[in-house]
Design a protein around this motif. Structure first.
Motif, PDB file in Angstrom:
ATOM      1  N   GLU A   1       0.788  -1.317  -0.080  1.00 56.86           N
ATOM      2  CA  GLU A   1      -0.077   0.097  -0.275  1.00 56.86           C
ATOM      3  C   GLU A   1       0.860   1.272   0.005  1.00 56.86           C
ATOM      4  O   GLU A   1       1.627   1.477   0.792  1.00 56.86           O
ATOM      5  CB  GLU A   1      -0.941  -0.100   1.372  1.00 56.86           C
TER       6      GLU A   1
ATOM      7  N   ASP B   1       5.550   3.140  -4.491  1.00 56.34           N
ATOM      8  CA  ASP B   1       5.755   3.199  -5.864  1.00 56.34           C
ATOM      9  C   ASP B   1       6.053   2.233  -6.778  1.00 56.34           C
ATOM     10  O   ASP B   1       6.768   1.149  -6.171  1.00 56.34           O
ATOM     11  CB  ASP B   1       6.667   4.490  -6.108  1.00 56.34           C
TER      12      ASP B   1
ATOM     13  N   VAL C   1      -0.433  -2.421 -14.391  1.00 54.44           N
ATOM     14  CA  VAL C   1      -0.435  -1.141 -13.799  1.00 54.44           C
ATOM     15  C   VAL C   1      -1.798  -0.986 -13.300  1.00 54.44           C
ATOM     16  O   VAL C   1      -2.011  -0.346 -12.064  1.00 54.44           O
ATOM     17  CB  VAL C   1      -0.443  -0.029 -15.049  1.00 54.44           C
ATOM     18  N   ALA C   2      -2.954  -1.517 -13.680  1.00 56.87           N
ATOM     19  CA  ALA C   2      -4.350  -1.341 -12.937  1.00 56.87           C
ATOM     20  C   ALA C   2      -4.336  -2.220 -12.034  1.00 56.87           C
ATOM     21  O   ALA C   2      -4.895  -1.736 -10.748  1.00 56.87           O
ATOM     22  CB  ALA C   2      -5.249  -1.693 -14.099  1.00 56.87           C
TER      23      ALA C   2
ATOM     24  N   TYR D   1      -2.585  -0.552  -9.073  1.00 55.44           N
ATOM     25  CA  TYR D   1      -3.173   0.782  -8.507  1.00 55.44           C
ATOM     26  C   TYR D   1      -4.365   0.346  -7.505  1.00 55.44           C
ATOM     27  O   TYR D   1      -4.488   0.782  -6.390  1.00 55.44           O
ATOM     28  CB  TYR D   1      -3.771   1.706  -9.388  1.00 55.44           C
ATOM     29  N   ARG D   2      -4.910  -0.976  -8.025  1.00 58.85           N
ATOM     30  CA  ARG D   2      -5.835  -1.537  -7.104  1.00 58.85           C
ATOM     31  C   ARG D   2      -5.252  -2.034  -5.823  1.00 58.85           C
ATOM     32  O   ARG D   2      -6.048  -2.142  -4.921  1.00 58.85           O
ATOM     33  CB  ARG D   2      -6.394  -2.895  -7.820  1.00 58.85           C
ATOM     34  N   ALA D   3      -3.855  -2.375  -5.969  1.00 58.05           N
ATOM     35  CA  ALA D   3      -3.320  -3.018  -4.728  1.00 58.05           C
ATOM     36  C   ALA D   3      -2.761  -1.688  -3.804  1.00 58.05           C
ATOM     37  O   ALA D   3      -2.316  -1.815  -2.947  1.00 58.05           O
ATOM     38  CB  ALA D   3      -2.273  -3.770  -5.325  1.00 58.05           C
ATOM     39  N   GLY D   4      -3.102  -0.388  -4.339  1.00 60.66           N
ATOM     40  CA  GLY D   4      -2.571   0.512  -3.525  1.00 60.66           C
ATOM     41  C   GLY D   4      -1.469   1.240  -4.014  1.00 60.66           C
ATOM     42  O   GLY D   4      -0.648   2.136  -3.091  1.00 60.66           O
ATOM     43  N   ALA D   5      -1.010   0.964  -4.969  1.00 53.63           N
ATOM     44  CA  ALA D   5       0.304   1.905  -5.572  1.00 53.63           C
ATOM     45  C   ALA D   5       0.237   3.149  -5.382  1.00 53.63           C
ATOM     46  O   ALA D   5      -0.861   3.636  -5.744  1.00 53.63           O
ATOM     47  CB  ALA D   5       0.460   1.259  -6.892  1.00 53.63           C
ATOM     48  N   GLY D   6       1.462   3.951  -5.209  1.00 52.30           N
ATOM     49  CA  GLY D   6       1.456   5.313  -4.771  1.00 52.30           C
ATOM     50  C   GLY D   6       1.549   5.815  -6.306  1.00 52.30           C
ATOM     51  O   GLY D   6       0.356   6.570  -6.990  1.00 52.30           O
ATOM     52  N   LEU D   7       2.594   5.502  -7.217  1.00 52.53           N
ATOM     53  CA  LEU D   7       2.726   6.116  -8.530  1.00 52.53           C
ATOM     54  C   LEU D   7       3.378   4.917  -9.236  1.00 52.53           C
ATOM     55  O   LEU D   7       4.328   4.223  -8.750  1.00 52.53           O
ATOM     56  CB  LEU D   7       3.445   7.493  -8.584  1.00 52.53           C
TER      57      LEU D   7
END
Lengths: 414, 414
Positions: A27, A30, A47-48, A51-57
């Motif tokens: 969470e 990056d 990438v999706a 982000y669903r897993a809580g990626a910063g960037l």
């Protein structure tokens, strides 16, 4: 229709596996992700998923085979010693700031086969030197990282030269999904937990034995590989120094450790070709004295091999030894993938060059000097090549000279 | 068949023009090139052309619309204040090391139209802050740089919503090739030399006049734009501080200079919509007092406009004023491109935010403090919007109050 559907679904599952098991992305963490543009169908899913897993960037770095070739075909001679240090330094900075790293491989492994090997070697060396600060953070497992693969068309056609492109890509996709344990598994994440547990049982036994050396015998091979002082066997999941347990290679079948840079003796013959920076090196034979390669030959691509060995002093010494049974699924596929991620998981192998500092007891805290004093090798390169096959026997040699069977006829002895 | 052939040939000519005239890339100079993956047919040509021109190393940075959307659709709220500072810092380092910069635009200008404007603004601000060190080197013309365009499919469909995709792309490609002066010219490089000479004649006259202010009148507009002390008009080719003369925009029709941040008075109405970070802002009206925007409204997209003005104090003041006759080829195309590179060359315009420090006599050597003392504005943003049309009149006002006709009915008065 069904095949297409399965393909899409398997890409979804591979993306989920890459993020949850490969990276175990945290969470707010990056991610720096490199991939060929051809792999965009997988890149977009990863990438999706990240982000669903809580990626910063998530910062993607996309490459293109035609752009690589455009340089070789058009650039002035002086271009071939240049590397994008500012980009690699930036990646090192991102890793120092906590970013995870993912690489998607899928390019044509023979892309540079027709280019001047001297130029290919110069570019490789310039890149290796510029990438060193970033690679060290990966090799030292400062961060969680992972490599997965995508069935690129040119790669597929190398493996299946007799098939048309669509059929070749479909076959390579099948092989990738099977080896990566996403095809035919109800729950790929659970399947990887079980796989990691099997590999852990092997590393536990080897670490209990704490062999002084391994003795490989087989056709053309009689090689004693000394193991580094306080070496540790690893395999499957790995705990990075940032506290995150990741699976750095998907697929993986190997257990591996750090040999002693000064204590390999004898001769060894490769059991598979080595695909290196676009060239295929076949029929490799080497002789070691005091850990150093004193003679090396190849029936094809010998010039590339010699350039590689000339990179630096450490390029003539071993940085890794790895055990893979001949019954490994990748070996049983019977395919030559021209890609280390696959081919190294088809056979026992050794690597020239840089060792993994993590493959020591208390490995996370050793200085470069301590690693060297224990026999860990240092180099700009790390190149694996295959020495195991159906006829490979391996004995473990204890400090008192006692021998313990480790492999017989290419399989674990017990 | 013929059309396809022309298209390929025009891409070749655009690539040559981009490298030779746009960048004027120097022997041994590195290049950082950003582009959407969709533009690869042009990227590949430009990279090959750059190496043929003697480029040291070309580093491509490829983006993908789907990856941008994947973030908005899947990321946690905290992601939207993050930016890849390590990558932008690296680019600044590359520029400091002498690399040239090229951007290829071609993405869907409305990509983010359906996303939360607050998130879009946060990402925009985070990127602007992180990109500042790199952008300053571009805005200050430390290096030669250029922007060219590629007919991306989503962009083409925005401009030609009634055509099918192939037809829309073909029409946009025609418009790009015509505006960029590669279509219908025997020698595009020579055509650009002549074009640059015509623009230079205009800037020479304006610089001789050394007006204190410009007075714009037209439907909904009565605006006096004070010009910065010691401002200099520029247009077409520009000499960067590294000694290289480049064409930073292909196409370009404008001559432009730096207004005084404290001396714009009156009201102004936009003559075209503003496409900003994926949103279309229509019917903009603004009032200026003492150089500052005291009232701003829009009939559509006003929330995006207000967010933009709230970026920082400089976002409410002008950083550029530019003159383009209504007869400009891009204006005559009658198209709204939803892209500043084109739309700003269809009409006189002003820009909110950061000024170009180069638009001063002796501009290359002014400190930030000197620029401020002469009236140059500073901001994280630089956003152009169109205020000129067929009915625009402009008077130049000299320091003694004398008025000189500059534009009448949208055209140069002399």
């Amino acid at each position: 229709m069904t095949i297409e559907h399965d393909h899409e679904q398997n890409l979804d599952r591979l993306a989920e596996l890459a993020v949850k098991v490969g990276l175990n992305l945290q969470e707010g963490q990056d991610l720096v992700l490199s991939a060929p543009v051809e792999a965009l169908p997988l890149v977009r899913r990863i990438v999706a998923e990240a982000y669903r897993a809580g990626a910063g960037l998530v910062t993607p770095i996309l490459g293109d085979e035609a752009l690589t070739l455009a340089r070789y075909r058009n650039a002035r001679e002086s271009s071939f010693d240049r590397a994008p240090g500012w980009l690699f330094d930036g990646m090192a900075e991102a890793f120092a700031g906590g970013a995870a790293r993912m690489a998607i491989v899928g390019d044509d492994p023979m892309l540079l086969a027709d280019e001047d090997p001297a130029r290919v070697a110069r570019v490789g060396k310039a890149n290796a030197m510029a990438y060193k600060p970033a690679l060290e953070k990966i090799a030292n497992f400062d961060i969680n990282w992972s490599i997965v693969s995508y069935p690129g068309a040119a790669w597929a056609r190398r493996i299946f030269p007799d098939l048309d492109e669509d059929a070749a890509v479909a076959r390579l996709a099948e092989a990738i999904f099977a080896a990566s344990r996403v095809e035919g598994e109800d729950d790929p994440v659970a399947a990887w937990q079980a796989h990691n547990e099997r590999l852990r049982a092997r590393t536990r036994w080897l670490n209990e034995q704490a062999f002084d050396a391994l003795h490989f015998t087989g056709p053309g091979t009689d090689l004693v590989v000394g193991l580094a002082d306080g070496h540790e066997w690893q395999g499957g999941a790995s705990s990075a120094r940032n506290g995150v347990t990741c699976n750095p290679n998907i697929p993986t079948e190997e257990v591996f450790t750090t040999p002693h840079a000064l204590r390999t003796e004898g001769h060894v013959r490769a059991t598979k070709p080595l695909s290196h920076q676009g060239s295929l090196i076949e029929g490799i034979e080497m002789r070691f004295e005091g850990g150093r390669i004193t003679h090396a030959s190849a029936t094809k691509g010998e010039a590339v091999l010699q350039k590689l060995l000339d990179t630096d002093d450490g390029a003539r010494r071993l940085g890794e030894v790895a055990l893979v049974p001949h019954s490994s699924p990748i070996s049983q596929s019977g395919l030559l993938f021209y890609n280390t991620l696959y081919d190294e998981n088809a056979a026992c192998h050794i690597a020239l060059g840089q060792c993994y500092s993590k493959c020591f007891r208390d490995g996370g805290d050793l200085s470069a000097q301590e690693i060297e004093s224990r026999g860990g090798n240092a180099s700009l390169i790390h190149v694996d090549w295959m020495i195991g096959g159906a006829d490979t026997d391996i004995d473990g040699i204890a400090a008192d000279g006692t021998r313990v069977p480790v492999f017989r006829k290419g399989e674990w002895a017990s």
